[in-house]
Design an enzyme around this catalytic site. Sequence first.
Site, PDB file in Angstrom:
ATOM      1  N   SER A 222       0.835  -1.204   0.000  1.00 10.64           N
ATOM      2  CA  SER A 222       0.000   0.000   0.000  1.00 10.64           C
ATOM      3  C   SER A 222       0.864   1.245   0.000  1.00 10.64           C
ATOM      4  CB  SER A 222      -0.918   0.012   1.221  1.00 10.64           C
ATOM      5  OG  SER A 222      -0.203   0.359   2.397  1.00 10.64           O
ATOM      6  N   ASP A 223       0.320   2.336  -0.500  1.00  6.36           N
ATOM      7  CA  ASP A 223       1.007   3.615  -0.414  1.00  6.36           C
ATOM      8  C   ASP A 223       0.965   4.109   1.038  1.00  6.36           C
ATOM      9  OD1 ASP A 223       2.349   5.930  -1.174  1.00  6.36           O
ATOM     10  OD2 ASP A 223       1.142   6.195  -2.982  1.00  6.36           O
TER      11      ASP A 223
END
Length: 364
Positions: A222-223
Amino acid sequence: KAWTDMYDKYQSMALKTRLGIPILYGVDAVHGHNNVLDAVIFPHNIGLGATGDADLVARVSQATAEEVRATGINWTFAPCVAVVRDERWGRTYEGFSEDPTLVKNLGEAAVKGLQGAELRSPLSVLACAKHFAGDGGTEFGTGAPKAPDKPERWPLDRGDVKLSEAEFKELHMQGYVTSIAAGVGSIMPSYSSWNGVKCSGSKRLLTEILKGEMGFEGFLISDYNAIDELPGDYKSDIETSVNAGMDMFMVPDRYREFISLLRELVNEGKVPMSRIDDAVRRILRVKFAMGLMDKGRSFMADRALHKRFGSAEHRQVARDAVRKSLVLLRNENKALPLSKSLARIHVGGSNADDIGNQCGGWTI
């Protein structure tokens, strides 16, 4: 030295745990090892896109990989294969082009340069194609509103991509097709949404399309704090994103809470153990490919590589990239030459003498 010492400290701690599995340490080396003083800084992707030269992009990426490995680090969050359709998007400079054909060619070259002929090479780093998918194609004005307690860190870098699935794939997924074919080991989903659904919570995007139709066998990361933007409370955000197909989470502050809540979700049957097994299998698959599970191999930094850091050879690659990235502008209305009668030219503003800002984002 400080970065190398830090990496070695974390890795040595990991090797003392029960299973002794080495860590992946990721860094945003997006145009050189840009968070480390005296690294060679290369043109951003928008400049490399102007060269149209895949061989050059591969050489830039290979030099970047060597400098990253010189500090021990083995993973970079690059390349960005956004197809930028609106220059008002906040990270336009991180994309190669508005043309998906150019993006897919240069994205593939970047992955090959970073990961090398094989991932277990001591001069290779794990690449991460980002941001899946559609960043750079969001409708202007559809970004998340600023919260009063959160200063604007990423202006206009997220929003909603409003396209049919066929258009979305044709325009915004071409860089992932070639990155996967080149063996990219990790992919980072976008902050953005596709037709109102956050990419980080879209099972259609992450599991059915990327892992299913496109055959991606690596893992999804995930960012930075991306799940915080999903609708609902933190526990439901975790449930939605894990079940959508996210394999690893970038959670800088709330990681203890994250781990506790994920365990609760598994115990409650809301996240199936098969999903946890799939995520772990994908991460371990990449670690095996990188040689991180090889017996008898050292996983500490090779400090002999320090001599490659900032080397004249790498700076020559940067000079070649700058020369080929130059763009000739048309001299309309005789803007040039400037009048010889001008007494002075005043260059003002905070960027006037700041070499860091002149190098663009992601630069010390």
